[in-house]
Design a protein around this motif. Structure first.
Motif, PDB file in Angstrom:
ATOM      1  N   GLU A 256       0.847  -1.185   0.000  1.00  0.00           N
ATOM      2  CA  GLU A 256       0.000   0.000   0.000  1.00  0.00           C
ATOM      3  C   GLU A 256       0.884   1.237   0.000  1.00  0.00           C
ATOM      4  O   GLU A 256       1.863   1.312   0.741  1.00  0.00           O
ATOM      5  N   ILE A 257       0.537   2.169  -0.838  1.00  0.00           N
ATOM      6  CA  ILE A 257       1.252   3.430  -0.936  1.00  0.00           C
ATOM      7  C   ILE A 257       0.329   4.508  -0.368  1.00  0.00           C
ATOM      8  O   ILE A 257      -0.778   4.715  -0.867  1.00  0.00           O
ATOM      9  N   PHE A 258       0.776   5.151   0.694  1.00  0.00           N
ATOM     10  CA  PHE A 258      -0.007   6.211   1.316  1.00  0.00           C
ATOM     11  C   PHE A 258       0.435   7.548   0.740  1.00  0.00           C
ATOM     12  O   PHE A 258       1.618   7.863   0.746  1.00  0.00           O
ATOM     13  N   PHE A 259      -0.527   8.313   0.237  1.00  0.00           N
ATOM     14  CA  PHE A 259      -0.217   9.607  -0.334  1.00  0.00           C
ATOM     15  C   PHE A 259      -0.113  10.655   0.762  1.00  0.00           C
ATOM     16  O   PHE A 259      -0.804  10.566   1.784  1.00  0.00           O
ATOM     17  N   PRO A 260       0.740  11.672   0.550  1.00  0.00           N
ATOM     18  CA  PRO A 260       0.872  12.722   1.574  1.00  0.00           C
ATOM     19  C   PRO A 260      -0.385  13.574   1.644  1.00  0.00           C
ATOM     20  O   PRO A 260      -1.139  13.666   0.661  1.00  0.00           O
TER      21      PRO A 260
ATOM     22  N   SER B  71      -7.355  10.759   4.202  1.00  0.00           N
ATOM     23  CA  SER B  71      -6.295   9.789   3.951  1.00  0.00           C
ATOM     24  C   SER B  71      -6.625   9.069   2.646  1.00  0.00           C
ATOM     25  O   SER B  71      -7.761   8.625   2.453  1.00  0.00           O
ATOM     26  N   ASP B  72      -5.640   8.964   1.762  1.00  0.00           N
ATOM     27  CA  ASP B  72      -5.860   8.199   0.542  1.00  0.00           C
ATOM     28  C   ASP B  72      -4.624   7.390   0.215  1.00  0.00           C
ATOM     29  O   ASP B  72      -3.512   7.730   0.599  1.00  0.00           O
ATOM     30  N   SER B  73      -4.861   6.259  -0.462  1.00  0.00           N
ATOM     31  CA  SER B  73      -3.753   5.355  -0.740  1.00  0.00           C
ATOM     32  C   SER B  73      -4.040   4.513  -1.974  1.00  0.00           C
ATOM     33  O   SER B  73      -5.163   4.479  -2.481  1.00  0.00           O
ATOM     34  N   LEU B  74      -3.018   3.835  -2.414  1.00  0.00           N
ATOM     35  CA  LEU B  74      -3.097   2.931  -3.547  1.00  0.00           C
ATOM     36  C   LEU B  74      -2.665   1.553  -3.056  1.00  0.00           C
ATOM     37  O   LEU B  74      -1.625   1.422  -2.421  1.00  0.00           O
ATOM     38  N   MET B  75      -3.485   0.550  -3.298  1.00  0.00           N
ATOM     39  CA  MET B  75      -3.184  -0.823  -2.878  1.00  0.00           C
ATOM     40  C   MET B  75      -3.013  -1.664  -4.134  1.00  0.00           C
ATOM     41  O   MET B  75      -3.851  -1.607  -5.035  1.00  0.00           O
ATOM     42  N   ILE B  76      -1.911  -2.444  -4.167  1.00  0.00           N
ATOM     43  CA  ILE B  76      -1.614  -3.270  -5.337  1.00  0.00           C
ATOM     44  C   ILE B  76      -1.325  -4.700  -4.866  1.00  0.00           C
ATOM     45  O   ILE B  76      -0.552  -4.902  -3.934  1.00  0.00           O
TER      46      ILE B  76
ATOM     47  N   PRO C  55       3.485 -14.087  -7.539  1.00  0.00           N
ATOM     48  CA  PRO C  55       4.899 -14.383  -7.304  1.00  0.00           C
ATOM     49  C   PRO C  55       5.784 -13.992  -8.490  1.00  0.00           C
ATOM     50  O   PRO C  55       6.965 -13.709  -8.316  1.00  0.00           O
ATOM     51  N   GLU C  56       5.227 -13.938  -9.681  1.00  0.00           N
ATOM     52  CA  GLU C  56       6.001 -13.577 -10.868  1.00  0.00           C
ATOM     53  C   GLU C  56       6.098 -12.061 -11.052  1.00  0.00           C
ATOM     54  O   GLU C  56       6.756 -11.582 -11.968  1.00  0.00           O
ATOM     55  N   GLY C  57       5.427 -11.308 -10.194  1.00  0.00           N
ATOM     56  CA  GLY C  57       5.477  -9.860 -10.280  1.00  0.00           C
ATOM     57  C   GLY C  57       4.393  -9.252 -11.147  1.00  0.00           C
ATOM     58  O   GLY C  57       4.414  -8.060 -11.431  1.00  0.00           O
ATOM     59  N   LYS C  58       3.421 -10.039 -11.544  1.00  0.00           N
ATOM     60  CA  LYS C  58       2.307  -9.532 -12.344  1.00  0.00           C
ATOM     61  C   LYS C  58       1.228  -8.976 -11.417  1.00  0.00           C
ATOM     62  O   LYS C  58       0.894  -9.595 -10.409  1.00  0.00           O
ATOM     63  N   ILE C  59       0.684  -7.848 -11.785  1.00  0.00           N
ATOM     64  CA  ILE C  59      -0.348  -7.228 -10.961  1.00  0.00           C
ATOM     65  C   ILE C  59      -1.673  -7.955 -11.155  1.00  0.00           C
ATOM     66  O   ILE C  59      -2.133  -8.134 -12.275  1.00  0.00           O
ATOM     67  N   LEU C  60      -2.223  -8.403 -10.049  1.00  0.00           N
ATOM     68  CA  LEU C  60      -3.523  -9.073 -10.057  1.00  0.00           C
ATOM     69  C   LEU C  60      -4.667  -8.077  -9.954  1.00  0.00           C
ATOM     70  O   LEU C  60      -5.701  -8.225 -10.596  1.00  0.00           O
ATOM     71  N   ASP C  61      -4.485  -7.086  -9.095  1.00  0.00           N
ATOM     72  CA  ASP C  61      -5.563  -6.161  -8.806  1.00  0.00           C
ATOM     73  C   ASP C  61      -4.958  -4.903  -8.202  1.00  0.00           C
ATOM     74  O   ASP C  61      -3.861  -4.932  -7.634  1.00  0.00           O
ATOM     75  N   ALA C  62      -5.676  -3.806  -8.325  1.00  0.00           N
ATOM     76  CA  ALA C  62      -5.249  -2.552  -7.714  1.00  0.00           C
ATOM     77  C   ALA C  62      -6.486  -1.729  -7.397  1.00  0.00           C
ATOM     78  O   ALA C  62      -7.492  -1.815  -8.098  1.00  0.00           O
ATOM     79  N   GLU C  63      -6.385  -0.962  -6.317  1.00  0.00           N
ATOM     80  CA  GLU C  63      -7.501  -0.093  -5.965  1.00  0.00           C
ATOM     81  C   GLU C  63      -6.989   1.171  -5.291  1.00  0.00           C
ATOM     82  O   GLU C  63      -5.902   1.195  -4.702  1.00  0.00           O
ATOM     83  N   TYR C  64      -7.788   2.195  -5.413  1.00  0.00           N
ATOM     84  CA  TYR C  64      -7.536   3.462  -4.748  1.00  0.00           C
ATOM     85  C   TYR C  64      -8.493   3.529  -3.566  1.00  0.00           C
ATOM     86  O   TYR C  64      -9.680   3.207  -3.705  1.00  0.00           O
TER      87      TYR C  64
END
Length: 109
Positions: A41-45, A54-59, A63-72
């Motif tokens: 999770e990346i928390f934005f300033p 508070s807002d963030s990005l969750m990814i 295991p291979e490094g492929k993105i399965l899902d992401a949300e704001y």
């Protein structure tokens, strides 16, 4: 019943032993990490407009490094309100571009 901290400490020590074993054996490392996905999770300033939001990005990654899902996610803690919005590939692309030079390293702790 055992104390939760004791159980957590035992599990942590077990994980450390496993990782040390992986560090000594390429075969063990490959076997272990082939099963390991991750999320971060990346928390934005805070913004000038509001430091109570508070807002963030969750990814989530395979295991291979492929993105399965992401949300704001967006939260107004004082109002006890929270929502999340799934990100399309198009919406995610600028974030990934901005993060392309990032690398995980241990800080002096």
């Amino acid at each position: 019943m055992s104390d939760l901290n004791e159980l957590a400490e035992k599990r942590l020590k077990s994980r450390i032993r496993k990782i040390k074993k992986c560090n000594k054996s390429e075969e063990e490392k490959e076997k272990f990490f082939s099963q390991l996905g991750t999320s971060f999770e990346i928390f934005f300033p805070p913004t000038k407009k509001s430091d109570t939001v508070s807002d963030s990005l969750m990814i989530w990654v395979t295991p291979e490094g492929k993105i399965l899902d992401a949300e704001y996610s967006y939260e107004e803690p004082e109002e006890e309100q929270y929502t999340s919005i799934p990100l399309t590939e198009k919406d995610l692309k600028p974030f990934l571009e901005a993060l392309s030079d990032f690398k995980l390293e241990m800080d002096d702790i």
